[in-house]
Design a protein around this motif. Structure first.
Motif, PDB file in Angstrom:
ATOM      1  N   SER A  85      12.209  -0.575   0.889  1.00 26.36           N
ATOM      2  CA  SER A  85      10.938  -0.607   1.617  1.00 26.36           C
ATOM      3  C   SER A  85      11.118  -0.511   3.127  1.00 26.36           C
ATOM      4  O   SER A  85      10.131  -0.326   3.844  1.00 26.36           O
ATOM      5  CB  SER A  85      10.187  -1.898   1.287  1.00 26.36           C
ATOM      6  OG  SER A  85      10.909  -3.036   1.711  1.00 26.36           O
ATOM      7  N   SER A  88       9.555   2.439   5.137  1.00 27.53           N
ATOM      8  CA  SER A  88       8.145   2.287   5.494  1.00 27.53           C
ATOM      9  C   SER A  88       7.962   1.273   6.604  1.00 27.53           C
ATOM     10  O   SER A  88       7.094   1.438   7.470  1.00 27.53           O
ATOM     11  CB  SER A  88       7.336   1.858   4.266  1.00 27.53           C
ATOM     12  OG  SER A  88       7.358   2.849   3.281  1.00 27.53           O
ATOM     13  N   GLY A 142      13.150   6.287   8.242  1.00 30.00           N
ATOM     14  CA  GLY A 142      11.791   5.797   8.420  1.00 30.00           C
ATOM     15  C   GLY A 142      11.199   6.157   9.771  1.00 30.00           C
ATOM     16  O   GLY A 142      10.030   6.548   9.874  1.00 30.00           O
ATOM     17  N   SER A 146       7.992   8.852  10.197  1.00 24.88           N
ATOM     18  CA  SER A 146       6.690   8.523  10.774  1.00 24.88           C
ATOM     19  C   SER A 146       6.192   9.650  11.669  1.00 24.88           C
ATOM     20  O   SER A 146       5.003  10.000  11.641  1.00 24.88           O
ATOM     21  CB  SER A 146       6.777   7.218  11.571  1.00 24.88           C
ATOM     22  OG  SER A 146       7.524   7.389  12.760  1.00 24.88           O
ATOM     23  N   TYR A 370      -1.818   5.964   8.465  1.00 25.01           N
ATOM     24  CA  TYR A 370      -0.451   5.822   7.969  1.00 25.01           C
ATOM     25  C   TYR A 370       0.097   4.416   8.189  1.00 25.01           C
ATOM     26  O   TYR A 370       0.981   3.960   7.439  1.00 25.01           O
ATOM     27  CB  TYR A 370       0.468   6.845   8.644  1.00 25.01           C
ATOM     28  CG  TYR A 370       0.445   8.207   7.990  1.00 25.01           C
ATOM     29  CD1 TYR A 370       0.462   8.343   6.612  1.00 25.01           C
ATOM     30  CD2 TYR A 370       0.420   9.369   8.757  1.00 25.01           C
ATOM     31  CE1 TYR A 370       0.450   9.585   6.013  1.00 25.01           C
ATOM     32  CE2 TYR A 370       0.396  10.628   8.172  1.00 25.01           C
ATOM     33  CZ  TYR A 370       0.419  10.726   6.790  1.00 25.01           C
ATOM     34  OH  TYR A 370       0.402  11.960   6.197  1.00 25.01           O
ATOM     35  N   ASP A 374       2.051   2.455   5.398  1.00 33.52           N
ATOM     36  CA  ASP A 374       3.394   1.906   5.615  1.00 33.52           C
ATOM     37  C   ASP A 374       3.449   0.418   5.309  1.00 33.52           C
ATOM     38  O   ASP A 374       4.429  -0.082   4.742  1.00 33.52           O
ATOM     39  CB  ASP A 374       3.837   2.150   7.059  1.00 33.52           C
ATOM     40  CG  ASP A 374       4.092   3.619   7.345  1.00 33.52           C
ATOM     41  OD1 ASP A 374       4.415   4.356   6.402  1.00 33.52           O
ATOM     42  OD2 ASP A 374       3.945   4.034   8.513  1.00 33.52           O
ATOM     43  N   ASN A 377       3.448   0.013   1.505  1.00 35.28           N
ATOM     44  CA  ASN A 377       4.721   0.452   0.926  1.00 35.28           C
ATOM     45  C   ASN A 377       5.874  -0.477   1.254  1.00 35.28           C
ATOM     46  O   ASN A 377       6.823  -0.599   0.468  1.00 35.28           O
ATOM     47  CB  ASN A 377       5.057   1.865   1.419  1.00 35.28           C
ATOM     48  CG  ASN A 377       4.313   2.933   0.652  1.00 35.28           C
ATOM     49  OD1 ASN A 377       4.170   2.850  -0.561  1.00 35.28           O
ATOM     50  ND2 ASN A 377       3.825   3.940   1.354  1.00 35.28           N
ATOM     51  N   SER A 378       5.820  -1.124   2.418  1.00 36.58           N
ATOM     52  CA  SER A 378       6.958  -1.938   2.860  1.00 36.58           C
ATOM     53  C   SER A 378       6.851  -3.396   2.433  1.00 36.58           C
ATOM     54  O   SER A 378       7.836  -4.001   2.001  1.00 36.58           O
ATOM     55  CB  SER A 378       7.099  -1.863   4.388  1.00 36.58           C
ATOM     56  OG  SER A 378       5.919  -2.324   5.037  1.00 36.58           O
TER      57      SER A 378
END
Length: 425
Positions: A85, A88, A142, A146, A370, A374, A377-378
Motif C-alpha cells: 500500500s 498509494s 508511488g 501520482s 486521486y 490514494d 488504497n493505502s
C-alpha cells in the motif's frame, strides 16, 4: 459563480441557450441545449487513451503481486500489506503538487518524465533481493505514479469537449478497466510460470513503450491561466479543492475496496482453496467496459444522483459476496457488482469535479480526486491486516460492506445538501 450541479438545473427547452461559468470566474459562454453534440473521437484523445491502456496494464500486472512477493522475501503479513500500500501512500503526498504543476506546466512533458520513472521503478522490483530494496522501489513508483496519473487525466481532458466531459473521461478511464481485465491475471499467470522477475521486466517494458508513444501527442494549445492573487500566494485551493471534500470521502470509501482486493484476494484464495481468483479482476473489467460509456451518458444527462445511490447498494452487495465466498462463482459476481458501483461512480465524480471547478483547474480537480483514491488504497490494507489477524477475511469484507453503504450514502447526501444550500435552493 459556480457551475451548478446537473441535477439542480431544472428542465430546459431544446434550443434554449444555457449560461456557463467556471468557478474561478472565466468568460461567460453559452451553449445550445439539444444542439448537435461536439465530436469526441479525435486523434490526440485516442492516443492518450491507448497510452493509458499500456501504462495501467503495466501497473496492474505488478500490484496484486507485491504483497506475495514481500512475503516470499520474509516479510510478515502486516509489513507485506504496508509495502504493497505504500505506493498509494507515497502518491498521496505528491498529488497536490502534481495537480498544481499539471495546471501550470506542460502536461505532456510531465507525463513523459513521470512514466519513465515508473518504468525504472518497476524494473528495480526485478532486482530486489530484500525488503529494503523493494520498499525503496515502491516509494519511487508511488511518487512518479501520482504525476503520471494526474497529467494523463488532465491532458486527456484538454481534448474532450465540455459538453461531453462525463462521457469522455469515462472512455479515458477505460485504460484502467482494460488493464484490470488483463494485468492482474496476466501477472499472476506469468509469475506462477516464470517467476516474479519476468513479470516486473515485462511491466517495465510496457511502460517504456508508452513513453515512446507519448512523443506523438501534440502539445495542447491552452491559454495561460490568469495570475490571480489567490494563485500567486499558493493557497490551499491551489493544492486541494476543498469544495469537493465530501466527494473525496466517497472516493476513499470506494477505493478501500480496491486496496483490500488487490492486497488480499490472492491470499484469501489460497486460504480458502479457491482457484483462479484473478477472474475477479477480469469480470470487473469486462463489466465496466459495458457500464462506463452508458454511465457517462447518464451522468451528463441526469446528474450524479442517478449514478451514486445505486452504486452504494451494489458495492455493498459485492463485498458481502466476497466475505462469504467458498468458490469462484461469488468472487466473479462480486467483480461484476463492483463494476456496476465503483466503475460507474468514480468517473462520474471526476467529471463532475472538473465541471464544477472549471477545465482550467482540471489538474487540481483530478489530483484532489486521486487523493481520495490514494487514501483508500493505502490505508485500507494496513487496517485490514489487523482485522484479518484478529478476526478473519469474512469479518474484514463484511465490515467494509456496511461502512461503504452507510458512510458513502451519508457523505454524498450531505455534499448535495451543502451545494443546494449554497445555490439558495
Amino acid at each position: 459563480m459556480r457551475l451548478l450541479p446537473q441535477d439542480m438545473r431544472g428542465h430546459e427547452a431544446p434550443g434554449a441557450r444555457r449560461p456557463v461559468k467556471t468557478q474561478k470566474g472565466g468568460t461567460l459562454m453559452t451553449k445550445r441545449v439539444g444542439a448537435a453534440r461536439e465530436p469526441l473521437w479525435n486523434k490526440p484523445f485516442i492516443l492518450v487513451l491507448a497510452i493509458s491502456v499500456f501504462t495501467c496494464t503495466a501497473s496492474q500486472m505488478v500490484t496484486p503481486l507485491i504483497s506475495k512477493f514481500a512475503l516470499s522475501l520474509g516479510a510478515p503479513l502486516t509489513l507485506a500489506a504496508t509495502i504493497s500500500s505504500f505506493m498509494s501512500l507515497a502518491a498521496l503526498f505528491c498529488r497536490p503538487v502534481s495537480g498544481i504543476l499539471s495546471d501550470r506546466m506542460n502536461r505532456k512533458k510531465i507525463m513523459i518524465v513521470s512514466t519513465a520513472i515508473v518504468a525504472l521503478s518497476m524494473a528495480c522490483y526485478a532486482f530486489s533481493t530484500n525488503i529494503a530494496m523493494l520498499f525503496g522501489a515502491r516509494v519511487v513508483h508511488g511518487i512518479a505514479f501520482s504525476f503520471m496519473g494526474v497529467s494523463n487525466m488532465a491532458l486527456g481532458s484538454d481534448f474532450v469537449p465540455e459538453s461531453r466531459m462525463g462521457e469522455g473521461l469515462g472512455y479515458l478511464g477505460l485504460g484502467n478497466i482494460l488493464a484490470y481485465a488483463i494485468g492482474p491475471s496476466l501477472g499472476l499467470e506469468i509469475s506462477g510460470t516464470f517467476g516474479y522477475p519476468a513479470v516486473f521486466t515485462l511491466a517495465a517494458s510496457l511502460a517504456f513503450i508508452s513513453v515512446a508513444a507519448m512523443f506523438l501527442i501534440p502539445d495542447t494549445p491552452r491559454p495561460a491561466p490568469k495570475e490571480t492573487a489567490e494563485k500567486k500566494r499558493f493557497s490551499v485551493n491551489n493544492f486541494f479543492a476543498k469544495d469537493i471534500t465530501l466527494y473525496v470521502a466517497v472516493l476513499i470509501l470506494f477505493t478501500c475496496g480496491n486496496g483490500l482486493m488487490n492486497t488480499y484476494l490472492a491470499i484469501l484464495g489460497e486460504e480458502r482453496g479457491i482457484p483462479n481468483v484473478g477472474l475477479y479482476f477480469t469480470a470487473y473489467s469486462l463489466a465496466v467496459l459495458l457500464v462506463r460509456p452508458v454511465a457517462g451518458k447518464i451522468n451528463d444527462r441526469f446528474g450524479l444522483s442517478a449514478i451514486m445511490i445505486p452504486a452504494f447498494v451494489l458495492g455493498c452487495g459485492g463485498m458481502l459476496l466476497v466475505a462469504g465466498a467458498k468458490s469462484i462463482g461469488p468472487i466473479v459476481l462480486a467483480g461484476v457488482l463492483k463494476a456496476l458501483s465503483q466503475g460507474a461512480a468514480q468517473p462520474a465524480i471526476q467529471a463532475y469535479s472538473i465541471r464544477y471547478l472549471g477545465k482550467e483547474n482540471a489538474g487540481v480537480a483530478t489530483s484532489t480526486c486521486y487523493i481520495g483514491q490514494d487514501l483508500g488504497n493505502s490505508v485500507a490494507p494496513i487496517v485490514g491486516s489487523f482485522v484479518v489477524s484478529g478476526f478473519s477475511f469474512g469479518t474484514l469484507y463484511a465490515g467494509y460492506a456496511v461502512l461503504l453503504l452507510a458512510g458513502g450514502t451519508g457523505c454524498y447526501l450531505l455534499q448535495r445538501f451543502i451545494e443546494r444550500k449554497k445555490a439558495g435552493r
